[in-house]
Design a protein around this motif. Structure first.
Motif, PDB file in Angstrom:
ATOM      1  N   GLY A  29       2.035   1.867  -9.500  1.00 28.70           N
ATOM      2  CA  GLY A  29       1.950   1.291  -8.145  1.00 28.70           C
ATOM      3  C   GLY A  29       2.958   0.057  -8.063  1.00 28.70           C
ATOM      4  O   GLY A  29       3.610  -0.354  -9.317  1.00 28.70           O
ATOM      5  N   SER A  76      -0.280   4.158  -5.685  1.00 25.69           N
ATOM      6  CA  SER A  76       0.805   3.121  -4.794  1.00 25.69           C
ATOM      7  C   SER A  76       1.617   3.774  -3.819  1.00 25.69           C
ATOM      8  O   SER A  76       2.270   4.863  -3.884  1.00 25.69           O
ATOM      9  CB  SER A  76       0.238   1.282  -4.630  1.00 25.69           C
ATOM     10  OG  SER A  76       0.586   1.078  -3.919  1.00 25.69           O
ATOM     11  N   GLY A  77       2.829   2.546  -4.311  1.00 20.58           N
ATOM     12  CA  GLY A  77       4.579   2.709  -3.771  1.00 20.58           C
ATOM     13  C   GLY A  77       4.100   4.219  -4.432  1.00 20.58           C
ATOM     14  O   GLY A  77       5.874   4.942  -4.100  1.00 20.58           O
ATOM     15  N   SER A 114      -3.641   5.140  -1.503  1.00 22.91           N
ATOM     16  CA  SER A 114      -3.162   4.518  -2.013  1.00 22.91           C
ATOM     17  C   SER A 114      -2.085   3.133  -2.117  1.00 22.91           C
ATOM     18  O   SER A 114      -2.524   2.344  -3.316  1.00 22.91           O
ATOM     19  CB  SER A 114      -2.966   5.556  -2.334  1.00 22.91           C
ATOM     20  OG  SER A 114      -2.139   5.273  -4.359  1.00 22.91           O
ATOM     21  N   SER A 115      -1.411   2.629  -0.772  1.00 26.02           N
ATOM     22  CA  SER A 115      -0.486   1.807  -0.665  1.00 26.02           C
ATOM     23  C   SER A 115      -0.641   0.463  -0.143  1.00 26.02           C
ATOM     24  O   SER A 115      -0.281  -0.159  -0.255  1.00 26.02           O
ATOM     25  CB  SER A 115       0.722   2.830  -0.426  1.00 26.02           C
ATOM     26  OG  SER A 115       0.410   3.677   0.491  1.00 26.02           O
ATOM     27  N   ASP A 171      -5.965  -0.001  -1.603  1.00 26.78           N
ATOM     28  CA  ASP A 171      -4.302   0.306  -2.633  1.00 26.78           C
ATOM     29  C   ASP A 171      -5.200   0.305  -4.041  1.00 26.78           C
ATOM     30  O   ASP A 171      -6.281  -0.276  -4.814  1.00 26.78           O
ATOM     31  CB  ASP A 171      -4.280  -1.122  -2.579  1.00 26.78           C
ATOM     32  CG  ASP A 171      -2.703  -0.748  -3.736  1.00 26.78           C
ATOM     33  OD1 ASP A 171      -2.715  -1.146  -4.851  1.00 26.78           O
ATOM     34  OD2 ASP A 171      -2.022  -0.591  -3.359  1.00 26.78           O
ATOM     35  N   LEU A 202       6.827  -2.478   1.560  1.00 28.92           N
ATOM     36  CA  LEU A 202       6.964  -0.870   1.783  1.00 28.92           C
ATOM     37  C   LEU A 202       8.307  -0.760   2.403  1.00 28.92           C
ATOM     38  O   LEU A 202       8.650  -0.319   3.930  1.00 28.92           O
ATOM     39  CB  LEU A 202       5.728  -0.301   2.308  1.00 28.92           C
ATOM     40  CG  LEU A 202       4.762  -0.392   1.826  1.00 28.92           C
ATOM     41  CD1 LEU A 202       3.670   0.413   2.200  1.00 28.92           C
ATOM     42  CD2 LEU A 202       5.170   0.766   0.145  1.00 28.92           C
TER      43      LEU A 202
END
Length: 541
Positions: A13, A51-52, A195-196, A231, A467
């Motif tokens: 992430g 995440s990312g 997730s993010s 997250d 983001l």
């Protein structure tokens, strides 16, 4: 017959920093070919993202399903990361929904991801096709805010019996598990949003309220649980545990196929690549600076109360004088000021009593009155330092410790010796381990990064966790720097890995010879990176 080479790939992430760095790693793996024509990316059978990192991972999964060329997918996603203004789009949509009491920023982001990034796909598109694509086990990690457990959007290959598929993976954990009839309506954008959605930046995604499945009446009516998802970095920001779970599943199936007495004991994955933008470093704690003016900081509640009473007494005196002199104008002015001061004193007394009453119900008990004698500067320090330490503990210290535990779970297991490659965004900056290794002749001279590469790594690792790319980021060439860093840092680590397994043969199989045979290609790419770190970055459109 193709030699079997199984690679596990984990994307950490870290917002757009992670998304872009991981995209660079993915694009580089797609350029290195085995002798039979397959790329190293083709050999990735397990994929984990957090995440990312879920942005490029999910995009790649859909590219496989849609038979989209990896190069085209990389250019398309990189263009999206550089040019799509998610913040403006999300806030504009939020403003348009101001009359909707159920509107939430993370729900809006999920919709934008689906429409602009994933082409309105559904997770069932991946589930129904995973048996024919290269990745056989994919996990997008989130966190269950109902019980603090990891929440996995996990899709796995399955077995066919009389034409019916028996398994599809797990969406949830051992407390909350979403059934197949619901899963097929969940979207990649919703999984990515879960997730993010990092704490402080977004609110949790509420299941099923914030999911499109809540609008499908006959399915929504069967859902009886309601909980928040957030997250995945809170659980495992490197995504290593998901890779290890997938490997255990692969090993069980490998053992079932093996003849009795001929079962292997080594991991089912020949190599695990961890692409990570998190850093082990942190700045030491420093107390907060005083923000209050010195004149205000010297005050206490008791002194302020005294000033209020003195002011009220002065106003009464002036009012009497104006009354004696018969000056109606000043009489009116003094009356108004006295009323304001009296109301202020009354309100202050009420607030003080309310505050002391509230504090008395805590562990301080009846000792709350000591606050009356504390200077405002002291109270400010107490509150600010406590708030700062809580924030740093939850957002920095906790994640650093979690990172250490994640890496220990695989590096401390001797079964993974010679089977791990970790590629981190910061490691080729000046002053990192490579410099000490070079000083003590523990690093081949050809692997010493060029000045241009070191500067690029410094720039890439300086980006925060967001983001989006700001205009300043774009003007500085941040997206290009991070993508290139993901490419050449993985090239560096694969070459370093080959150097090690050429001398240390423990825990290797014939599959590792396929990786060793890639060395000439890696050397050629590394030489180009040394001269121009961004030589592989797609050109701006």
């Amino acid at each position: 017959m193709e030699e079997e080479l199984n690679i596990g790939l984990s994307f950490s992430g870290g917002g757009y920093r992670a998304a872009t760095f991981d995209l660079g790693a993915l694009s580089f793996l797609n350029t290195i070919r085995l002798e039979d024509g397959r790329t190293l990316l083709d050999c990735v059978s397990v994929l984990s993202s957090v995440s990312g990192g879920t942005i490029p991972a999910m995009k790649y999964m859909l590219a496989q399903v849609r038979n989209q060329a990896v190069g085209d997918m990389v250019e398309e996603l990189f263009d999206f990361l550089c040019n799509e203004d998610l913040v403006t789009r999300a806030l504009r949509e939020m403003s348009a929904q101001k009359a909707n009491p159920d509107a939430s920023l993370i729900k809006i982001m999920a919709g934008i991801y689906d429409s602009c990034l994933f082409g309105n796909a559904k997770m069932s598109d991946i589930i129904d096709n995973i048996d024919r694509i290269r990745v056989k086990d994919y996990t997008a990690l989130a966190t269950d805010f109902d019980n603090s457990l990891p929440f996995r959007f996990r899709i796995t290959s399955g077995f066919q019996t009389t034409g019916e598929r028996l398994t599809y993976g797990v969406f949830g954990n051992n407390k909350h598990n979403i059934g197949r009839s619901v899963v097929e309506h969940i979207t990649p954008g919703e999984a990515l949003a879960c997730s993010s959605c990092f704490p402080s930046g977004f609110e949790p995604m509420m299941y099923p309220d914030d999911f499109k499945v809540s609008q499908i009446e006959d399915i929504a009516s069967t859902i009886t649980t309601r909980f928040g998802i957030m997250d995945g970095g809170v659980s495992d920001n490197q995504g290593i545990e998901s890779v290890l779970l997938a490997e255990k599943r692969m090993r069980r199936y490998r053992d079932k196929k093996a003849p009795e007495g001929n079962r292997r004991t080594d991991p089912a994955l020949d190599l695990v690549i961890i692409s990570d933008v998190a850093s082990p470093y942190m700045e030491g704690y420093a107390p907060s600076e005083h923000l209050l003016p010195k004149s205000v900081g010297k005050l206490t509640l008791g002194r302020l109360r005294n000033y209020g009473l003195i002011s009220e007494a002065v106003m009464i005196t002036l009012l009497i004088i104006a009354l004696v002199l018969g000056n109606k104008f000043w009489l009116g002015v003094m009356a108004v000021i006295l009323a304001i001061v009296t109301l202020a004193n009354f309100a202050g007394a009420l607030l003080k009593n309310k505050m002391f009453s509230s504090i008395a119900r805590t562990f301080i008990g009846n000792n709350a009155t000591f606050i009356s004698h504390m200077k405002f500067a002291t109270i400010e320090s107490m509150l600010m330092n406590r708030a700062k330490s809580v924030v740093e503990m939850s957002s920095v210290v906790f994640l650093k410790r979690l990172r250490q535990m994640s890496y220990s779970s695989i590096y401390d297991d001797k079964g993974w010796d010679n089977r791990i490659v970790t590629s981190t965004i910061y490691e080729l900056r000046p002053g990192e381990d490579w410099q000490d290794m070079d000083k003590h002749n523990n690093l081949p001279k050809y692997l010493v990064p060029s000045e241009a590469m070191q500067q690029n790594s410094t720039l890439a690792s300086s980006m925060g966790t967001t983001l989006w790319f700001t205009n300043e980021d774009k003007e500085a060439g941040m997206p290009q720097a991070i993508l290139a860093c993901g490419q050449y840092t993985l090239c560096y680590n694969l070459l370093d890995y080959i150097e090690k397994i050429e001398t240390k043969q423990a825990n290797l199989t014939p599959a590792h010879d396929l990786i060793k045979a890639c060395k000439p290609q890696l050397l050629e790419a590394w030489e180009k990176f040394q001269a121009n770190p961004e030589w592989m970055v797609p050109k701006k459109k």
